[in-house]
Motif scaffolding. Structure first.
Motif, short mmCIF file in Angstrom:
data_model
loop_
_atom_site.label_atom_id
_atom_site.label_comp_id
_atom_site.label_asym_id
_atom_site.label_seq_id
_atom_site.Cartn_x
_atom_site.Cartn_y
_atom_site.Cartn_z
N LEU A 227 -8.44 38.23 -87.03
CA LEU A 227 -8.52 39.45 -86.23
C LEU A 227 -7.17 39.80 -85.62
O LEU A 227 -6.80 40.97 -85.52
CB LEU A 227 -9.57 39.28 -85.12
CG LEU A 227 -11.03 39.22 -85.58
CD1 LEU A 227 -11.94 38.92 -84.40
CD2 LEU A 227 -11.44 40.52 -86.26
N ALA A 228 -6.43 38.78 -85.20
CA ALA A 228 -5.13 39.02 -84.57
C ALA A 228 -4.12 39.61 -85.55
O ALA A 228 -3.17 40.29 -85.15
CB ALA A 228 -4.59 37.72 -83.98
N ARG B 215 -8.97 46.27 -85.88
CA ARG B 215 -9.59 45.26 -85.02
C ARG B 215 -10.68 45.88 -84.15
O ARG B 215 -11.77 45.31 -84.00
CB ARG B 215 -8.51 44.59 -84.16
CG ARG B 215 -9.03 43.41 -83.34
CD ARG B 215 -7.90 42.51 -82.86
NE ARG B 215 -6.91 43.23 -82.08
CZ ARG B 215 -5.68 43.51 -82.52
NH1 ARG B 215 -5.30 43.13 -83.73
NH2 ARG B 215 -4.83 44.16 -81.76
N ASP C 214 -17.49 41.30 -86.50
CA ASP C 214 -16.95 39.99 -86.14
C ASP C 214 -18.07 38.98 -85.94
O ASP C 214 -17.81 37.81 -85.68
CB ASP C 214 -16.13 40.09 -84.86
CG ASP C 214 -16.94 40.63 -83.69
OD1 ASP C 214 -17.80 41.50 -83.94
OD2 ASP C 214 -16.71 40.19 -82.56
N SER D 271 -12.22 34.73 -88.22
CA SER D 271 -11.50 33.88 -87.29
C SER D 271 -10.67 34.73 -86.33
O SER D 271 -10.32 35.88 -86.62
CB SER D 271 -10.59 32.91 -88.05
OG SER D 271 -9.55 33.63 -88.70
N GLU D 272 -10.36 34.14 -85.18
CA GLU D 272 -9.50 34.84 -84.21
C GLU D 272 -8.13 35.12 -84.82
O GLU D 272 -7.51 36.14 -84.55
CB GLU D 272 -9.36 33.98 -82.95
CG GLU D 272 -10.64 33.83 -82.15
CD GLU D 272 -11.10 35.16 -81.59
OE1 GLU D 272 -10.24 36.03 -81.35
OE2 GLU D 272 -12.32 35.33 -81.40
N ARG D 273 -7.67 34.21 -85.66
CA ARG D 273 -6.37 34.39 -86.31
C ARG D 273 -6.40 35.60 -87.23
O ARG D 273 -5.46 36.40 -87.27
CB ARG D 273 -6.01 33.13 -87.09
CG ARG D 273 -4.68 33.23 -87.83
CD ARG D 273 -4.40 31.95 -88.59
NE ARG D 273 -3.15 32.05 -89.35
CZ ARG D 273 -2.69 31.11 -90.17
NH1 ARG D 273 -3.37 29.97 -90.30
NH2 ARG D 273 -1.57 31.29 -90.83
#
Length: 219
Positions: free
Chosen positions: A13-14, A21, A30, A9-11
């Motif tokens: 990765l953030a 990353r 990813d 999820s983008e969360r």
């Protein structure tokens, strides 16, 4: 059983450090990886007949594993590499046998004692053995001109054994020799280090660009 595509999820990765990353995205980690649904029922099934071992009854998943490693150079090697970054070759000296060890060590295996004296060395020494290599950074390409790869024994790093009078050496340094034609290099040739410029050195053995003959290299 179904295998449903899933992604980081983008969360997620953030929340990762920048280097992690970049590694995930660079290795395409990813992208889709396997996620199994219905695995509990498959695990609880009791198989008594080989005919029941069909694909729909098996758990199948796949993914790419991102493994990160960190290697500690240790106290002696760290100080040695810091010295290379500053354009210096550092070694340790045994207070009993007076031998200088390059690369440095914190224990003299000849005298069985700890070593804590550090000295700066000129970097001059002699070629103890060498090889002409026609393989460069690309092993699939043969070089037209060979690279001279040699083991350098530094000055004052050898001593005679008190019992046998055999000359013993404190290791040495494997590096490139340049500034001499391959047909002219020889064992015993005197060499010195040629450093990379200030600002280019990073604390690596490659901070020494190469070794070159001293005064014609006569030993």
């Amino acid at each position: 059983m179904r295998v449903k595509p899933a992604r980081y999820s983008e969360r997620y990765l953030a929340q990762q450090p920048e280097d992690v990353r970049r590694a995930i995205i660079g290795l395409e980690l990813d992208k889709e990886f396997g996620r199994v649904e219905g695995w509990a029922s498959s695990l609880n099934r009791k198989y008594t007949d080989t005919d029941e071992w069909r694909a729909e009854n098996l758990i199948l998943t796949y993914w790419r594993i991102a493994c990160r490693y960190s290697h500690a150079a240790g106290k002696a090697a760290t100080r040695f590499l810091d010295g290379l970054r500053d354009g210096k070759i550092l070694g340790t000296k045994c207070g009993r046998c007076q031998r200088v060890m390059i690369p440095p060590r914190l224990f003299c295996e000849w005298c069985f004692r700890d070593v804590d004296e550090w000295v700066e060395h000129s970097g001059e020494g002699a070629i103890s053995t060498y090889s002409l290599s026609y393989i460069g950074t690309d092993p699939g390409v043969r070089l037209e001109k060979p690279i001279i790869v040699a083991v350098i024994w530094f000055d004052n790093t050898s001593k005679k054994s008190p019992s046998s009078q055999t000359v013993l050496h404190a290791a040495g340094l494997l590096h490139i020799v340049d500034g001499v034609k391959p047909e002219n290099v020889s064992i015993g040739m005197r060499v010195r280090p040629v450093w990379r410029r200030d600002g280019e050195r990073t604390g690596s053995i490659l901070d020494i660009a190469y070794f070159t003959p001293v005064d014609g290299g006569v030993g």
